[in-house]
Design a protein around this motif. Sequence first.
Motif, PDB file in Angstrom:
ATOM      1  N   ASP A   2       0.839  -1.196   0.000  1.00 25.22           N
ATOM      2  CA  ASP A   2       0.000   0.000   0.000  1.00 25.22           C
ATOM      3  C   ASP A   2       0.877   1.249   0.000  1.00 25.22           C
ATOM      4  O   ASP A   2       0.561   2.241  -0.649  1.00 25.22           O
ATOM      5  CB  ASP A   2      -0.888   0.025   1.245  1.00 25.22           C
ATOM      6  CG  ASP A   2      -1.929  -1.086   1.238  1.00 25.22           C
ATOM      7  OD1 ASP A   2      -2.513  -1.323   0.169  1.00 25.22           O
ATOM      8  OD2 ASP A   2      -2.128  -1.711   2.287  1.00 25.22           O
ATOM      9  N   LEU A   3       1.985   1.184   0.743  1.00 21.86           N
ATOM     10  CA  LEU A   3       2.861   2.351   0.888  1.00 21.86           C
ATOM     11  C   LEU A   3       4.314   1.911   0.951  1.00 21.86           C
ATOM     12  O   LEU A   3       4.664   0.996   1.706  1.00 21.86           O
ATOM     13  CB  LEU A   3       2.518   3.128   2.166  1.00 21.86           C
ATOM     14  CG  LEU A   3       3.422   4.314   2.521  1.00 21.86           C
ATOM     15  CD1 LEU A   3       3.299   5.422   1.473  1.00 21.86           C
ATOM     16  CD2 LEU A   3       3.093   4.853   3.907  1.00 21.86           C
ATOM     17  N   VAL A   4       5.150   2.574   0.161  1.00 26.96           N
ATOM     18  CA  VAL A   4       6.602   2.407   0.246  1.00 26.96           C
ATOM     19  C   VAL A   4       7.214   3.761   0.573  1.00 26.96           C
ATOM     20  O   VAL A   4       6.889   4.768  -0.067  1.00 26.96           O
ATOM     21  CB  VAL A   4       7.196   1.863  -1.072  1.00 26.96           C
ATOM     22  CG1 VAL A   4       8.721   2.000  -1.067  1.00 26.96           C
ATOM     23  CG2 VAL A   4       6.820   0.405  -1.262  1.00 26.96           C
ATOM     24  N   ILE A   5       8.073   3.766   1.579  1.00 25.21           N
ATOM     25  CA  ILE A   5       8.738   4.997   2.015  1.00 25.21           C
ATOM     26  C   ILE A   5      10.223   4.865   1.723  1.00 25.21           C
ATOM     27  O   ILE A   5      10.848   3.863   2.093  1.00 25.21           O
ATOM     28  CB  ILE A   5       8.516   5.234   3.527  1.00 25.21           C
ATOM     29  CG1 ILE A   5       7.024   5.322   3.835  1.00 25.21           C
ATOM     30  CG2 ILE A   5       9.240   6.493   3.988  1.00 25.21           C
ATOM     31  CD1 ILE A   5       6.698   5.196   5.311  1.00 25.21           C
ATOM     32  N   ILE A   6      10.795   5.860   1.072  1.00 27.55           N
ATOM     33  CA  ILE A   6      12.232   5.858   0.798  1.00 27.55           C
ATOM     34  C   ILE A   6      12.908   6.742   1.843  1.00 27.55           C
ATOM     35  O   ILE A   6      12.743   7.961   1.854  1.00 27.55           O
ATOM     36  CB  ILE A   6      12.536   6.386  -0.616  1.00 27.55           C
ATOM     37  CG1 ILE A   6      11.771   5.572  -1.663  1.00 27.55           C
ATOM     38  CG2 ILE A   6      14.036   6.313  -0.890  1.00 27.55           C
ATOM     39  CD1 ILE A   6      11.940   6.092  -3.080  1.00 27.55           C
ATOM     40  N   GLY A   7      13.640   6.115   2.735  1.00 28.48           N
ATOM     41  CA  GLY A   7      14.321   6.847   3.801  1.00 28.48           C
ATOM     42  C   GLY A   7      13.773   6.471   5.166  1.00 28.48           C
ATOM     43  O   GLY A   7      12.581   6.664   5.429  1.00 28.48           O
ATOM     44  N   ALA A   8      14.655   5.913   6.024  1.00 29.78           N
ATOM     45  CA  ALA A   8      14.222   5.459   7.345  1.00 29.78           C
ATOM     46  C   ALA A   8      14.799   6.325   8.453  1.00 29.78           C
ATOM     47  O   ALA A   8      15.199   5.829   9.501  1.00 29.78           O
ATOM     48  CB  ALA A   8      14.609   3.997   7.568  1.00 29.78           C
ATOM     49  N   GLY A   9      14.841   7.632   8.212  1.00 33.23           N
ATOM     50  CA  GLY A   9      15.205   8.557   9.287  1.00 33.23           C
ATOM     51  C   GLY A   9      14.002   8.759  10.190  1.00 33.23           C
ATOM     52  O   GLY A   9      13.009   8.025  10.109  1.00 33.23           O
ATOM     53  N   VAL A  10      14.051   9.772  11.030  1.00 32.35           N
ATOM     54  CA  VAL A  10      12.937   9.978  11.961  1.00 32.35           C
ATOM     55  C   VAL A  10      11.642  10.311  11.219  1.00 32.35           C
ATOM     56  O   VAL A  10      10.547   9.947  11.666  1.00 32.35           O
ATOM     57  CB  VAL A  10      13.277  11.082  12.988  1.00 32.35           C
ATOM     58  CG1 VAL A  10      14.375  10.626  13.915  1.00 32.35           C
ATOM     59  CG2 VAL A  10      13.685  12.387  12.291  1.00 32.35           C
ATOM     60  N   GLY A  11      11.742  10.990  10.077  1.00 33.80           N
ATOM     61  CA  GLY A  11      10.549  11.305   9.295  1.00 33.80           C
ATOM     62  C   GLY A  11       9.940  10.072   8.676  1.00 33.80           C
ATOM     63  O   GLY A  11       8.734   9.806   8.801  1.00 33.80           O
ATOM     64  N   GLY A  12      10.749   9.279   7.973  1.00 34.52           N
ATOM     65  CA  GLY A  12      10.259   8.058   7.351  1.00 34.52           C
ATOM     66  C   GLY A  12       9.768   7.060   8.377  1.00 34.52           C
ATOM     67  O   GLY A  12       8.760   6.373   8.164  1.00 34.52           O
ATOM     68  N   HIS A  13      10.466   6.990   9.501  1.00 38.40           N
ATOM     69  CA  HIS A  13      10.061   6.077  10.579  1.00 38.40           C
ATOM     70  C   HIS A  13       8.676   6.442  11.101  1.00 38.40           C
ATOM     71  O   HIS A  13       7.811   5.572  11.281  1.00 38.40           O
ATOM     72  CB  HIS A  13      11.095   6.137  11.706  1.00 38.40           C
ATOM     73  CG  HIS A  13      10.716   5.362  12.922  1.00 38.40           C
ATOM     74  ND1 HIS A  13      10.086   5.942  14.011  1.00 38.40           N
ATOM     75  CD2 HIS A  13      10.859   4.046  13.244  1.00 38.40           C
ATOM     76  CE1 HIS A  13       9.874   5.026  14.936  1.00 38.40           C
ATOM     77  NE2 HIS A  13      10.329   3.873  14.505  1.00 38.40           N
ATOM     78  N   ALA A  14       8.443   7.729  11.363  1.00 38.95           N
ATOM     79  CA  ALA A  14       7.144   8.173  11.867  1.00 38.95           C
ATOM     80  C   ALA A  14       6.041   7.893  10.865  1.00 38.95           C
ATOM     81  O   ALA A  14       4.935   7.439  11.234  1.00 38.95           O
ATOM     82  CB  ALA A  14       7.191   9.666  12.193  1.00 38.95           C
ATOM     83  N   ALA A  15       6.318   8.130   9.579  1.00 41.77           N
ATOM     84  CA  ALA A  15       5.318   7.879   8.548  1.00 41.77           C
ATOM     85  C   ALA A  15       4.987   6.389   8.463  1.00 41.77           C
ATOM     86  O   ALA A  15       3.822   6.000   8.301  1.00 41.77           O
ATOM     87  CB  ALA A  15       5.811   8.388   7.199  1.00 41.77           C
ATOM     88  N   ALA A  16       6.017   5.553   8.578  1.00 42.12           N
ATOM     89  CA  ALA A  16       5.802   4.109   8.498  1.00 42.12           C
ATOM     90  C   ALA A  16       4.964   3.605   9.670  1.00 42.12           C
ATOM     91  O   ALA A  16       4.061   2.786   9.493  1.00 42.12           O
ATOM     92  CB  ALA A  16       7.149   3.388   8.467  1.00 42.12           C
ATOM     93  N   LEU A  17       5.250   4.087  10.863  1.00 36.70           N
ATOM     94  CA  LEU A  17       4.475   3.670  12.032  1.00 36.70           C
ATOM     95  C   LEU A  17       3.010   4.074  11.890  1.00 36.70           C
ATOM     96  O   LEU A  17       2.100   3.285  12.184  1.00 36.70           O
ATOM     97  CB  LEU A  17       5.061   4.280  13.307  1.00 36.70           C
ATOM     98  CG  LEU A  17       6.441   3.801  13.752  1.00 36.70           C
ATOM     99  CD1 LEU A  17       6.785   4.398  15.116  1.00 36.70           C
ATOM    100  CD2 LEU A  17       6.514   2.284  13.817  1.00 36.70           C
ATOM    101  N   HIS A  18       2.792   5.302  11.437  1.00 38.40           N
ATOM    102  CA  HIS A  18       1.418   5.780  11.283  1.00 38.40           C
ATOM    103  C   HIS A  18       0.670   4.945  10.259  1.00 38.40           C
ATOM    104  O   HIS A  18      -0.488   4.544  10.478  1.00 38.40           O
ATOM    105  CB  HIS A  18       1.435   7.252  10.863  1.00 38.40           C
ATOM    106  CG  HIS A  18       0.067   7.838  10.673  1.00 38.40           C
ATOM    107  ND1 HIS A  18      -0.779   8.101  11.721  1.00 38.40           N
ATOM    108  CD2 HIS A  18      -0.604   8.203   9.534  1.00 38.40           C
ATOM    109  CE1 HIS A  18      -1.909   8.615  11.260  1.00 38.40           C
ATOM    110  NE2 HIS A  18      -1.833   8.677   9.941  1.00 38.40           N
TER     111      HIS A  18
END
Length: 331
Positions: A20-36
């Motif tokens: 459904d969703l792929v995030i490029i970048g696992a910094g604090v921003g990408g991490h927060a988006a992934a958790l949500h």
Amino acid sequence: MVEAAVSSRNGSGSDGFDYDLVIIGAGVGGHAAALHAAEKGLKTAIIEGDAVGGTCVNRGCVASKALLAVSGRMRELQDEFTVAAAGYDRQGVADQANNLAPKFRSNLTSSLKGLGVDILERFGTILGPQKVKYGKVGSSANIVTANDMITATGSVPFVPKGVEVDVWSAGKTVITSDHALKLELIPDWIAIVGSGYIGLEFSDIYTALGTSKKEFEVSVAKTSFKANTKALAENEGERLAKVPDNGEILGVHIFGLHAADLIHEASNAITLGTCIQVDAALITTGRAPFSKRLGLENIKVESQCGFIPVDEHMNVIDANGKPVRRLSLYW
């Protein structure tokens, strides 16, 4: 806003996509988006080419705040026992600061895996709308599709043209915050180029940990002060020289002894084109977006000095000013 339909995280994403969703970048921003996203039931993957936690955990906030805590304690000891300088173990301080990163990184990784987020290691490159590849640069890669994608690749130290950083030099006399956080050496005399919060933090660290041979440090910038920077600077401590109201001197921060003379010296040095001899230079002239090799050309997006153009809803827009289908920027 992510609008993908809710799907089973153990199966495929909605509408036949891998996710459904792929995030490029696992910094604090990408991490927060992934958790949500995962908490909302979306099948989510996050691509990281370096280390989970990004700059903040691995080369920024965590280590710098640990070093600031040490520098603060050093000043307290100096004041409490009325000594010019307190002894310390440089390698021990460096290890204590840098050993925090693996703990934070492990916690962030566990939180992602705990919610069923797939962590796809290696560098991510957009191939087209809703399609991205990940793998080692220059080698074969895996391709995944997603109903929605978010780019959250963060930033890197900005180094002005004409300045060469000693990345591979054993001595490392011209460095950025990435190198300085390792605390491999404490120069007797260092010039910090840049007047933002990164320069201020390292000014505090170096002056607290510096030797008594040179009890001052010069921070130089070629741009004028902004009002908030001036206020921040004057609140940094008694060792900071007072900033003139016009905020336009070129020698920005002078710490330690003979502050007024050094402000004059630093300002004249730049204005007249003469030289200040130092043992090392720390380049803290801000940070720049990390968007190289992201594949923006594959979706007809033209970055502006590395910045990815977006609309008011953070949808990425292409060279024609139109939103790229299902691609957003997390900043």
